[in-house]
Design a protein around this motif. Structure first.
Motif, PDB file in Angstrom:
ATOM      1  N   THR A  22      17.116 -35.350  20.613  1.00  0.00           N
ATOM      2  CA  THR A  22      16.678 -34.860  19.210  1.00  0.00           C
ATOM      3  C   THR A  22      17.393 -33.888  18.338  1.00  0.00           C
ATOM      4  OG1 THR A  22      15.081 -33.435  20.358  1.00  0.00           O
ATOM      5  CG2 THR A  22      14.134 -35.665  19.659  1.00  0.00           C
ATOM      6  N   ARG A  23      18.059 -32.929  19.148  1.00  0.00           N
ATOM      7  CA  ARG A  23      19.068 -32.112  18.605  1.00  0.00           C
ATOM      8  C   ARG A  23      19.860 -31.471  19.801  1.00  0.00           C
ATOM      9  NH1 ARG A  23      15.788 -27.316  16.341  1.00  0.00           N
ATOM     10  NH2 ARG A  23      15.245 -28.851  14.748  1.00  0.00           N
ATOM     11  N   CYS A  51      35.113 -34.771  22.281  1.00  0.00           N
ATOM     12  CA  CYS A  51      35.091 -34.863  20.707  1.00  0.00           C
ATOM     13  C   CYS A  51      36.659 -34.468  20.163  1.00  0.00           C
ATOM     14  CB  CYS A  51      34.216 -33.655  20.365  1.00  0.00           C
ATOM     15  SG  CYS A  51      34.687 -31.852  20.148  1.00  0.00           S
ATOM     16  N   PRO A  52      36.763 -35.135  19.044  1.00  0.00           N
ATOM     17  CA  PRO A  52      38.248 -35.098  18.685  1.00  0.00           C
ATOM     18  C   PRO A  52      38.762 -33.600  18.447  1.00  0.00           C
ATOM     19  CG  PRO A  52      37.188 -36.668  17.200  1.00  0.00           C
ATOM     20  CD  PRO A  52      36.199 -36.023  18.289  1.00  0.00           C
ATOM     21  N   VAL A  53      37.968 -32.669  18.185  1.00  0.00           N
ATOM     22  CA  VAL A  53      38.559 -31.353  18.076  1.00  0.00           C
ATOM     23  C   VAL A  53      38.884 -30.854  19.406  1.00  0.00           C
ATOM     24  CG1 VAL A  53      38.038 -29.033  17.141  1.00  0.00           C
ATOM     25  CG2 VAL A  53      37.668 -30.884  15.705  1.00  0.00           C
ATOM     26  N   TYR A  63      27.082 -40.281  19.658  1.00  0.00           N
ATOM     27  CA  TYR A  63      27.200 -41.148  20.970  1.00  0.00           C
ATOM     28  C   TYR A  63      25.508 -41.571  21.187  1.00  0.00           C
ATOM     29  CZ  TYR A  63      27.736 -42.307  25.985  1.00  0.00           C
ATOM     30  OH  TYR A  63      27.495 -42.811  26.817  1.00  0.00           O
ATOM     31  N   ALA A  64      24.590 -40.585  20.928  1.00  0.00           N
ATOM     32  CA  ALA A  64      23.393 -40.711  21.232  1.00  0.00           C
ATOM     33  C   ALA A  64      22.715 -41.848  20.534  1.00  0.00           C
ATOM     34  CB  ALA A  64      22.403 -39.408  21.342  1.00  0.00           C
ATOM     35  N   ASP A  65      22.995 -42.021  19.226  1.00  0.00           N
ATOM     36  CA  ASP A  65      22.640 -42.785  18.273  1.00  0.00           C
ATOM     37  C   ASP A  65      23.148 -44.185  18.688  1.00  0.00           C
ATOM     38  OD1 ASP A  65      21.187 -40.673  16.891  1.00  0.00           O
ATOM     39  OD2 ASP A  65      22.766 -40.837  15.102  1.00  0.00           O
ATOM     40  N   ALA A 109      28.509 -31.167  18.544  1.00  0.00           N
ATOM     41  CA  ALA A 109      27.512 -31.771  17.935  1.00  0.00           C
ATOM     42  C   ALA A 109      27.214 -33.111  17.302  1.00  0.00           C
ATOM     43  CB  ALA A 109      26.778 -30.675  17.102  1.00  0.00           C
ATOM     44  N   ILE A 110      28.251 -33.429  16.321  1.00  0.00           N
ATOM     45  CA  ILE A 110      28.447 -34.569  15.688  1.00  0.00           C
ATOM     46  C   ILE A 110      28.610 -35.694  16.594  1.00  0.00           C
ATOM     47  CG2 ILE A 110      29.765 -35.854  14.101  1.00  0.00           C
ATOM     48  CD1 ILE A 110      29.739 -33.326  12.329  1.00  0.00           C
ATOM     49  N   THR A 111      29.793 -35.518  17.685  1.00  0.00           N
ATOM     50  CA  THR A 111      30.017 -36.329  18.544  1.00  0.00           C
ATOM     51  C   THR A 111      28.924 -36.587  19.142  1.00  0.00           C
ATOM     52  OG1 THR A 111      32.444 -35.741  18.637  1.00  0.00           O
ATOM     53  CG2 THR A 111      31.677 -36.889  20.522  1.00  0.00           C
ATOM     54  N   LEU A 112      27.976 -35.702  19.830  1.00  0.00           N
ATOM     55  CA  LEU A 112      26.891 -36.052  20.619  1.00  0.00           C
ATOM     56  C   LEU A 112      25.936 -36.826  19.839  1.00  0.00           C
ATOM     57  CD1 LEU A 112      26.533 -32.575  22.392  1.00  0.00           C
ATOM     58  CD2 LEU A 112      27.307 -34.730  23.569  1.00  0.00           C
TER      59      LEU A 112
END
Length: 148
Positions: free
Chosen positions: A75-76, A129-131, A66-68, A60-63
């Motif tokens: 949005t979510r 994503c790294p994980v 990237y989106a930003d 979720a953080i990677t997405l």
């Protein structure tokens, strides 16, 4: 309890339950336990739930990052994960051919005014994503006894 240096995690029995452990990072603390059905006190998520949480939150953080960075109107992103074990012969994409192996199923819900190209790109990025990369690559775990 003393907090470890950044990048290190300490896990110590709390003494409050059979399997209840305190997880301490440089800036956070949380409890990990087993469910009551397995003899625990259910004082926190179990280790597999933490593993899934690590992958899901990293996804979720990677997405989001990237989106930003690309100006994509995400949005979510909601990530739902499940772990189970399957027979290797039932896995089309696996190198292992015999025995049982772990499978993580990840479902991603993308919200926002996204076109099909943006959606497709975000799904590709989820696997970066790294994980995810760590879990899908060869891992070496070195174990040493200390304190003697």
């Amino acid at each position: 309890m003393e907090h470890p240096e950044p990048g290190t995690v300490t896990v110590t029995a709390t003494g409050d339950g059979t399997y209840t452990h305190q997880v301490t990072t440089a800036t956070h603390e949380l409890l990990v336990d087993e469910p009551t059905a397995l003899g625990g006190a259910d004082a926190g998520p179990n280790p597999y739930e933490l593993l899934l949480a690590a992958l899901g939150s990293c996804t979720a953080i990677t997405l989001r990052m990237y989106a930003d960075r690309k100006g994509i109107p995400l949005t979510r992103a909601t990530v739902r994960l499940r772990h189970d074990r399957i027979h290797a012969e039932d896995c089309e994409k696996c190198e292992t051919e015999r025995g049982m192996l772990s499978r993580i199923t990840r479902e991603i819900s993308l919200e926002g005014e996204l076109d099909e190209e943006q959606r497709a790109r975000l799904m590709v990025i989820a696997d970066k994503c790294p994980v995810h990369r760590t879990l899908s690559s060869e891992i070496v775990i070195e174990t040493h006894e200390t304190g003697r």
